[in-house]
Design an enzyme around this catalytic site. Structure first.
Site, PDB file in Angstrom:
ATOM      1  N   CYS A 170       4.715   6.872   2.489  1.00 50.01           N
ATOM      2  CA  CYS A 170       3.996   5.967   1.585  1.00 50.01           C
ATOM      3  C   CYS A 170       4.951   4.934   0.982  1.00 50.01           C
ATOM      4  O   CYS A 170       4.648   3.735   0.934  1.00 50.01           O
ATOM      5  CB  CYS A 170       3.319   6.770   0.485  1.00 50.01           C
ATOM      6  SG  CYS A 170       4.369   8.062  -0.230  1.00 50.01           S
TER       7      CYS A 170
ATOM      8  N   HIS B  55       2.896   5.991  -7.155  1.00 49.40           N
ATOM      9  CA  HIS B  55       4.306   5.637  -7.335  1.00 49.40           C
ATOM     10  C   HIS B  55       4.365   4.232  -7.942  1.00 49.40           C
ATOM     11  O   HIS B  55       3.429   3.442  -7.799  1.00 49.40           O
ATOM     12  CB  HIS B  55       5.046   5.536  -5.999  1.00 49.40           C
ATOM     13  CG  HIS B  55       5.047   6.775  -5.164  1.00 49.40           C
ATOM     14  ND1 HIS B  55       5.547   7.977  -5.593  1.00 49.40           N
ATOM     15  CD2 HIS B  55       4.648   6.987  -3.888  1.00 49.40           C
ATOM     16  CE1 HIS B  55       5.450   8.868  -4.620  1.00 49.40           C
ATOM     17  NE2 HIS B  55       4.901   8.296  -3.577  1.00 49.40           N
TER      18      HIS B  55
END
Ligand code: NAD
Length: 337
Positions: A140, A220
């Protein structure tokens, strides 16, 4: 129709299954799981044929009242391609199974780059995966960094990338992860392993990364500094990013101040599971000082790799070029807010 098998039906696998089903040129042949749980039940409810990833555990599914279509080997044998979405390291163990049946396979970012013929990000190196047998869709974070670096390199040239990755402690379903009351340098050594991972996508990229872990589950957050080869106006970067289909520039007027409101927006917008497939770049944060570019971006770890898996399927099966595949994937999923 490209017949796709999905081995490992967890956070990534179940999203890839739904995304594959949404494509006009693909079908989900089946999904494989190791044990019955709520995800196995949902797979059945959605009409995905469910295969036993570990043959000896087939009776556990029967005991839970779940019909098994067969062993995973049967699924692999019948498929045009397998998407392995098992936990880190298990993909490497599964490779021999895919080789035995001569079925090409995609692996996820938790596997080593050495396992595969090439690592993959659709925007950056689609062609490297054309007709390859074993391809790794990068993590990711690496996906998020690659999507930003590719257009900057092509347009302005990139001298050096420095990125601090403030990483969520675990996904919402990962109840055993943490920290729950701390901020950790993670890894404490600098630079972190993320930079070398981005270098598996780009030749000759100079990048240093630092990692942290925080008590959050939603997304994130990247703090990015890119030294470009020429001095650039922030407005030029905003225009450049505005043309990128997998970069969502969060406009100031939306008053989205963090991951919480971003996820809320995705849910309000009707996104499945509140997924955000795009990098979410705060438009106001895009700033330049001479040749230095700065920005903040949110990365939804559970879903940004999903469209990339779909594109990697087309690359490996040679069924579309990058532009056509990305367009088809975007349209089928509804990418772009
Ligand atoms: P997960 O634990 O949510 O799902 C993995 C699934 O695979 C589970 O259902 C598990 O039961 C199943 N499984 C375990 N052993 C198996 C086997 N031998 N055969 C078949 N299935 C098996 O994990 P995840 O978060 O979906 O991660 C999968 C991969 O994707 C990893 O490589 C990870 O690094 C990568 N990835 C994860 C994220 C994320 O944030 N969750 C983001 C990008 C990439």
């Amino acid at each position: 129709m490209i017949k796709v098998a999905i081995n490992g039906y967890g956070t990534i696998g179940k999203r890839v299954a739904d995304a594959v089903r949404a494509q006009p040129d693909m079908e989900v042949l089946g999904v494989a799981k190791t044990r019955p749980n709520f995800e196995a039940e949902t797979a059945i409810d959605k009409g995905f044929p469910l295969y036993a990833a570990i043959e000896e555990r087939e009776d556990q599914f029967a005991a839970a009242g779940l019909d098994i279509a067969g062993p995973v080997a049967e699924l692999v044998a019948d498929a045009d391609i397998v998407v392995d979405a098992t936990p880190s390291g298990i993909g490497a163990e599964n490779k021999s199974l895919y080789e035995e049946y001569d079925t090409p396979a995609l692996y996820q970012g938790g596997e080593d780059a050495e396992l595969v013929d090439t690592s993959f990000n659709a925007r950056s190196n689609f062609e490297d995966a054309v007709d390859a047998d074993h391809v790794r869709v990068v993590s990711c974070n690496t996906t998020g960094l690659s999507r930003v670096i590719a257009p900057l390199r092509e347009t302005f040239g990139v001298e050096k990338v420095r990125a601090t990755l403030v990483r969520r402690g675990g996904d919402p379903g990962q109840t055993s992860r943490g920290p729950i009351n701390d901020v950790l340098p993670d890894p404490v050594t600098i630079p972190s392993h993320h930079g070398p991972d981005v270098e598996t996508i780009f030749d000759d990229l100079d990048i240093d990364t630092l990692g942290m872990k925080v008590p959050a589950t939603l997304m994130h957050m990247h703090s990015l500094n890119v030294t470009l080869e020429e001095a650039v106006d922030a407005a030029e970067v905003r225009d450049l990013f505005g043309d990128e289909s997998r970069l969502f520039l969060i406009p100031e007027r939306m008053s989205i101040d963090g991951s919480g409101k971003l996820k809320e927006y995705a849910l309000d917008a009707g996104r499945p599971r509140g997924d955000i497939w795009e990098n979410a770049v705060w438009e106001e944060s895009i700033s330049t000082v001479g040749r230095d570019l700065y920005l903040f971006q949110g990365i939804h770890q559970e879903s940004d790799v999903v469209p990339e898996n779909v594109d990697a399927i087309r690359a490996v099966t040679g069924s579309a070029d990058a532009e056509e595949s990305i367009r088809t994937t975007n349209e089928a999923l509804g990418i772009g807010f």
